[in-house]
Design a protein around this motif. Structure first.
Motif, PDB file in Angstrom:
ATOM      1  N   ARG A  68      27.759 -13.525  22.147  1.00 22.47           N
ATOM      2  CA  ARG A  68      28.438 -14.574  23.058  1.00 22.47           C
ATOM      3  C   ARG A  68      28.979 -13.876  24.283  1.00 22.47           C
ATOM      4  O   ARG A  68      28.934 -14.167  25.624  1.00 22.47           O
ATOM      5  CB  ARG A  68      29.733 -15.220  22.288  1.00 22.47           C
ATOM      6  CG  ARG A  68      29.188 -16.408  21.686  1.00 22.47           C
ATOM      7  CD  ARG A  68      30.539 -17.235  21.520  1.00 22.47           C
ATOM      8  NE  ARG A  68      31.251 -16.666  20.628  1.00 22.47           N
ATOM      9  CZ  ARG A  68      31.378 -16.850  19.289  1.00 22.47           C
ATOM     10  NH1 ARG A  68      30.439 -17.665  18.814  1.00 22.47           N
ATOM     11  NH2 ARG A  68      32.357 -16.255  18.612  1.00 22.47           N
TER      12      ARG A  68
ATOM     13  N   ASP B  44      34.689 -18.286  14.580  1.00 22.79           N
ATOM     14  CA  ASP B  44      34.688 -16.892  14.419  1.00 22.79           C
ATOM     15  C   ASP B  44      35.656 -16.321  15.196  1.00 22.79           C
ATOM     16  O   ASP B  44      35.905 -16.717  16.415  1.00 22.79           O
ATOM     17  CB  ASP B  44      33.372 -16.613  14.716  1.00 22.79           C
ATOM     18  CG  ASP B  44      33.355 -15.078  14.590  1.00 22.79           C
ATOM     19  OD1 ASP B  44      32.499 -14.533  15.403  1.00 22.79           O
ATOM     20  OD2 ASP B  44      33.834 -14.369  13.919  1.00 22.79           O
TER      21      ASP B  44
ATOM     22  N   LEU C 140      27.705 -12.441  16.437  1.00 17.07           N
ATOM     23  CA  LEU C 140      27.610 -13.415  17.176  1.00 17.07           C
ATOM     24  C   LEU C 140      28.650 -13.329  18.310  1.00 17.07           C
ATOM     25  O   LEU C 140      28.533 -13.729  19.424  1.00 17.07           O
ATOM     26  CB  LEU C 140      27.420 -14.611  16.461  1.00 17.07           C
ATOM     27  CG  LEU C 140      26.498 -15.080  15.565  1.00 17.07           C
ATOM     28  CD1 LEU C 140      26.621 -16.316  14.687  1.00 17.07           C
ATOM     29  CD2 LEU C 140      25.033 -14.771  16.084  1.00 17.07           C
TER      30      LEU C 140
ATOM     31  N   CYS D  39      29.295 -22.101  22.059  1.00 15.34           N
ATOM     32  CA  CYS D  39      30.674 -21.879  22.407  1.00 15.34           C
ATOM     33  C   CYS D  39      30.837 -21.156  23.651  1.00 15.34           C
ATOM     34  O   CYS D  39      32.094 -21.421  23.893  1.00 15.34           O
ATOM     35  CB  CYS D  39      31.099 -20.858  21.307  1.00 15.34           C
ATOM     36  SG  CYS D  39      31.155 -21.700  19.762  1.00 15.34           S
TER      37      CYS D  39
ATOM     38  N   LEU E  65      24.299 -22.476  18.054  1.00 15.26           N
ATOM     39  CA  LEU E  65      25.766 -22.914  17.945  1.00 15.26           C
ATOM     40  C   LEU E  65      26.759 -21.842  18.532  1.00 15.26           C
ATOM     41  O   LEU E  65      27.875 -22.162  19.152  1.00 15.26           O
ATOM     42  CB  LEU E  65      26.054 -22.905  16.265  1.00 15.26           C
ATOM     43  CG  LEU E  65      25.616 -24.578  15.744  1.00 15.26           C
ATOM     44  CD1 LEU E  65      25.875 -24.451  14.329  1.00 15.26           C
ATOM     45  CD2 LEU E  65      26.497 -25.363  16.674  1.00 15.26           C
ATOM     46  N   ALA E  66      26.298 -20.682  18.195  1.00 11.85           N
ATOM     47  CA  ALA E  66      27.257 -19.507  18.723  1.00 11.85           C
ATOM     48  C   ALA E  66      27.144 -19.493  20.259  1.00 11.85           C
ATOM     49  O   ALA E  66      28.439 -19.384  20.995  1.00 11.85           O
ATOM     50  CB  ALA E  66      26.600 -18.221  18.187  1.00 11.85           C
TER      51      ALA E  66
ATOM     52  N   GLU F 184      24.084 -17.605   3.418  1.00 10.84           N
ATOM     53  CA  GLU F 184      23.002 -17.430   4.509  1.00 10.84           C
ATOM     54  C   GLU F 184      23.510 -16.727   5.669  1.00 10.84           C
ATOM     55  O   GLU F 184      22.497 -15.855   6.233  1.00 10.84           O
ATOM     56  CB  GLU F 184      22.442 -18.878   4.879  1.00 10.84           C
ATOM     57  CG  GLU F 184      21.095 -18.885   5.006  1.00 10.84           C
ATOM     58  CD  GLU F 184      20.666 -20.555   5.403  1.00 10.84           C
ATOM     59  OE1 GLU F 184      20.526 -20.964   4.305  1.00 10.84           O
ATOM     60  OE2 GLU F 184      20.547 -20.823   6.475  1.00 10.84           O
ATOM     61  N   LEU F 185      24.503 -16.924   6.235  1.00  9.22           N
ATOM     62  CA  LEU F 185      24.812 -16.483   7.637  1.00  9.22           C
ATOM     63  C   LEU F 185      25.428 -14.884   7.200  1.00  9.22           C
ATOM     64  O   LEU F 185      24.971 -14.176   7.963  1.00  9.22           O
ATOM     65  CB  LEU F 185      26.499 -17.139   7.907  1.00  9.22           C
ATOM     66  CG  LEU F 185      26.180 -18.571   8.617  1.00  9.22           C
ATOM     67  CD1 LEU F 185      27.511 -18.971   8.945  1.00  9.22           C
ATOM     68  CD2 LEU F 185      25.375 -18.111  10.011  1.00  9.22           C
TER      69      LEU F 185
ATOM     70  N   ASP G  61      25.021 -28.316   8.989  1.00  9.48           N
ATOM     71  CA  ASP G  61      25.287 -28.164  10.292  1.00  9.48           C
ATOM     72  C   ASP G  61      26.726 -28.259  10.657  1.00  9.48           C
ATOM     73  O   ASP G  61      27.272 -27.578  11.314  1.00  9.48           O
ATOM     74  CB  ASP G  61      24.445 -29.183  11.194  1.00  9.48           C
ATOM     75  CG  ASP G  61      24.355 -28.997  12.636  1.00  9.48           C
ATOM     76  OD1 ASP G  61      24.720 -29.768  13.736  1.00  9.48           O
ATOM     77  OD2 ASP G  61      23.683 -28.108  12.711  1.00  9.48           O
TER      78      ASP G  61
ATOM     79  N   VAL H 230      30.801 -20.780  12.282  1.00  7.41           N
ATOM     80  CA  VAL H 230      30.341 -20.047  13.539  1.00  7.41           C
ATOM     81  C   VAL H 230      31.378 -20.118  14.801  1.00  7.41           C
ATOM     82  O   VAL H 230      31.605 -19.287  15.468  1.00  7.41           O
ATOM     83  CB  VAL H 230      28.837 -20.483  14.154  1.00  7.41           C
ATOM     84  CG1 VAL H 230      28.591 -19.807  15.339  1.00  7.41           C
ATOM     85  CG2 VAL H 230      27.995 -20.031  13.105  1.00  7.41           C
ATOM     86  N   GLN H 231      31.782 -21.525  14.732  1.00 12.05           N
ATOM     87  CA  GLN H 231      32.611 -21.750  16.029  1.00 12.05           C
ATOM     88  C   GLN H 231      34.173 -21.473  15.751  1.00 12.05           C
ATOM     89  O   GLN H 231      35.025 -21.413  16.744  1.00 12.05           O
ATOM     90  CB  GLN H 231      32.752 -23.352  16.546  1.00 12.05           C
ATOM     91  CG  GLN H 231      31.093 -23.487  16.985  1.00 12.05           C
ATOM     92  CD  GLN H 231      30.956 -24.955  17.583  1.00 12.05           C
ATOM     93  OE1 GLN H 231      31.679 -26.008  17.176  1.00 12.05           O
ATOM     94  NE2 GLN H 231      29.942 -24.975  18.216  1.00 12.05           N
TER      95      GLN H 231
ATOM     96  N   LEU I 227      28.037 -25.132   9.223  1.00  8.67           N
ATOM     97  CA  LEU I 227      27.700 -23.829  10.203  1.00  8.67           C
ATOM     98  C   LEU I 227      28.555 -24.024  11.535  1.00  8.67           C
ATOM     99  O   LEU I 227      28.966 -23.043  11.814  1.00  8.67           O
ATOM    100  CB  LEU I 227      26.283 -24.139  10.519  1.00  8.67           C
ATOM    101  CG  LEU I 227      25.564 -22.809  11.064  1.00  8.67           C
ATOM    102  CD1 LEU I 227      25.374 -21.923  10.191  1.00  8.67           C
ATOM    103  CD2 LEU I 227      24.045 -23.315  11.433  1.00  8.67           C
ATOM    104  N   ARG I 228      28.871 -25.145  11.868  1.00 12.63           N
ATOM    105  CA  ARG I 228      29.916 -25.379  13.134  1.00 12.63           C
ATOM    106  C   ARG I 228      31.236 -24.675  12.722  1.00 12.63           C
ATOM    107  O   ARG I 228      31.706 -24.034  13.446  1.00 12.63           O
ATOM    108  CB  ARG I 228      30.062 -26.869  13.576  1.00 12.63           C
ATOM    109  CG  ARG I 228      28.668 -27.169  14.367  1.00 12.63           C
ATOM    110  CD  ARG I 228      29.165 -28.746  14.918  1.00 12.63           C
ATOM    111  NE  ARG I 228      27.790 -29.131  15.355  1.00 12.63           N
ATOM    112  CZ  ARG I 228      27.702 -28.951  16.850  1.00 12.63           C
ATOM    113  NH1 ARG I 228      28.648 -28.151  17.409  1.00 12.63           N
ATOM    114  NH2 ARG I 228      26.476 -29.600  17.427  1.00 12.63           N
TER     115      ARG I 228
ATOM    116  N   ARG J 277      19.318 -22.300  14.860  1.00 10.12           N
ATOM    117  CA  ARG J 277      20.447 -23.162  15.101  1.00 10.12           C
ATOM    118  C   ARG J 277      21.500 -22.386  14.984  1.00 10.12           C
ATOM    119  O   ARG J 277      22.532 -22.931  15.836  1.00 10.12           O
ATOM    120  CB  ARG J 277      20.423 -24.217  13.832  1.00 10.12           C
ATOM    121  CG  ARG J 277      21.418 -25.253  13.808  1.00 10.12           C
ATOM    122  CD  ARG J 277      20.992 -26.308  14.744  1.00 10.12           C
ATOM    123  NE  ARG J 277      22.198 -27.214  14.903  1.00 10.12           N
ATOM    124  CZ  ARG J 277      22.748 -27.431  15.966  1.00 10.12           C
ATOM    125  NH1 ARG J 277      22.672 -26.733  17.190  1.00 10.12           N
ATOM    126  NH2 ARG J 277      23.898 -28.099  16.053  1.00 10.12           N
ATOM    127  N   THR J 278      21.910 -21.032  14.185  1.00 10.62           N
ATOM    128  CA  THR J 278      22.991 -20.336  14.166  1.00 10.62           C
ATOM    129  C   THR J 278      23.169 -19.672  15.399  1.00 10.62           C
ATOM    130  O   THR J 278      24.229 -19.926  16.039  1.00 10.62           O
ATOM    131  CB  THR J 278      22.718 -19.517  13.192  1.00 10.62           C
ATOM    132  OG1 THR J 278      22.389 -20.170  11.834  1.00 10.62           O
ATOM    133  CG2 THR J 278      24.011 -18.532  12.923  1.00 10.62           C
TER     134      THR J 278
END
Lengths: 111, 313
Positions: A105, B52, A101, A23, A19-20, B77-78, B42, B49-50, B45-46, A15-16
């Protein structure tokens, strides 16, 4: 739009990474059937166990004479021997955990 | 007779009730996770991650404590598996939502392994030295995992003093603990030299040095590894050096290795042979090491690891 397949037994990691890569404007699929994998632009395999056990091989993923799909492997194995073995087997990119990540990408967008 | 049947029936009914109760509890937990926890995870996480790369990006407001706790879990966790949480970004998220205070509170209220788990999460959130100082009192806990996770917090808070912290730790490091410390040190991108660690008088630092050598595959430390395997006063570290030699696929047909193996009891020798077979050593490569009947045992191990190589048609 690039089509990227993710192969991983860890749903949280999958999932991680998904998501990355979303993008980067990619279409993500988690279908691991060989026919589907061969139609993708990039196959990202999380963990080297699938290659080490012989369950997955670069030749089975690619049609004869073609260099598609590109294969990325992300693994915890850091030793030089493992990395070189993977690259010699035909893996295009080998990245280690903790994986950047942003870099993933960029590499997926460049291919 | 009737009484025996009654007792058996009551016991069977009790077992069925317990089993059904456990099943119901699991189904309820799955439902709660699917409805509430998974979407929240979720969303967190978004958000991380998004966003970043944009360390100055605005963070959405999260008022509920449960949501901020979930954010702390996801961020920890990340941090364990990805480099997405650059230090500046992690610090800004932790500061914006007060995650360190929340996690400290949870650590205070928890006990045993739950406390160790939250300490581990705190270590992954790049704690400040003051935060690590606040959990320092758990370094004398009776639970070894709590003591070890407190050590991880201290290392994460002050990476430049990590070697000193490890040397001063009262317990002896296990192989898995060493691997966790090595991962944490490498996350901090701190350069670590193998040779001073391997020749250190502190047992924990020698263990850490062996972990670093395995991690980076430092073949040039071969002479030092041989020396440790054959003459280290701590037999545990000598054994670990043998495993490190095997993990690096270095040649084992030398006098020092023979001497090291000779000092091992039979059970340890067999365990080491299993590891050697797993790492792909051949019978010929180890012919100098075998005692009587060990050669047959190793041959059977090698045969069990062989697999069919699929040939393209």
């Amino acid at each position: 739009m690039k089509r990227i397949a993710l192969i991983s037994s860890d749903s949280a990691l999958r999932r991680t990474v998904a998501l990355a890569l979303e993008c980067a404007g990619a279409e993500i699929t988690t279908d691991t059937r060989m026919e589907e994998l061969r139609t993708c632009d990039i196959v990202v395999v999380i963990g080297a166990a699938a290659f080490a056990s012989g369950r997955l091989s670069v030749e089975s993923l690619r049609r004869c004479g073609e260099h598609r799909p590109e294969i990325f492997v992300i693994s915890w194995q850091h030793t030089e021997q493992t990395v070189l073995s993977m690259l010699e087997c035909g893996v295009d990119q080998y990245m280690t955990f903790p994986v950047c990540l942003g870099r993933l990408r960029i590499k997926a967008a460049d291919k | 007779m009737t009484e025996i049947y009654t007792i058996y029936s009551a016991a069977a009914a009790m077992v069925m009730i317990l089993l059904w109760g456990d099943l119901l509890r699991r189904r309820t937990a799955e439902y709660v996770d699917r409805r509430h926890a998974a979407p929240l995870r979720d969303r967190c996480l978004r958000m991380i991650v998004q966003s970043d790369g944009s360390a100055d990006g605005a963070l959405p407001p999260i008022r509920r404590r449960s949501e901020r706790m979930r954010l702390a879990e996801v961020l920890a966790e990340l941090a364990a598996t990805t480099d997405v949480a650059a230090r500046s970004r992690t610090d800004s998220i932790v500061a914006a939502y007060g995650l360190d205070r929340l996690v400290l509170r949870r650590i205070r209220l928890a006990s045993g392994y739950r406390r160790a788990l939250w300490l581990l999460r705190l270590a992954r959130l790049n704690p400040r030295p003051e935060t690590a100082q606040a959990v320092r009192r758990y370094s004398s806990s009776r639970n070894r995992n709590v003591r070890f996770c407190t050590l991880l917090c201290a290392i994460a808070a002050e990476p430049l003093r990590s070697l000193h912290t490890v040397a001063c730790w009262g317990d002896t490091l296990s192989r898995f603990e060493t691997a966790q410390i090595v991962t944490l040190i490498f996350r901090g991108r701190m350069p670590v030299a193998c040779t001073p660690l391997l020749t250190s008088p502190h047992d924990n630092l020698r263990m850490l040095g062996l972990g670093v050598v395995r991690r980076i595959g430092a073949d040039e430390t071969f002479p030092i590894l041989l020396n440790i395997a054959s003459s280290d006063p701590d037999r545990r570290i000598a054994r670990e050096a043998m495993y490190t030699l095997c993990a690096l696929h270095l040649p084992l047909d030398c006098r020092d290795v023979v001497r090291a193996m000779a000092m091992m009891p039979a059970a340890e020798r067999k365990s080491l042979y299993r590891f050697m077979a797993f790492e792909g050593y051949s019978v010929r490569a180890l012919s100098e090491l075998f005692r009587e009947q060990e050669r047959q045992y190793f041959e059977s191990l090698v045969e069990s690891y062989k697999c069919r190589i699929p040939c393209p048609r």
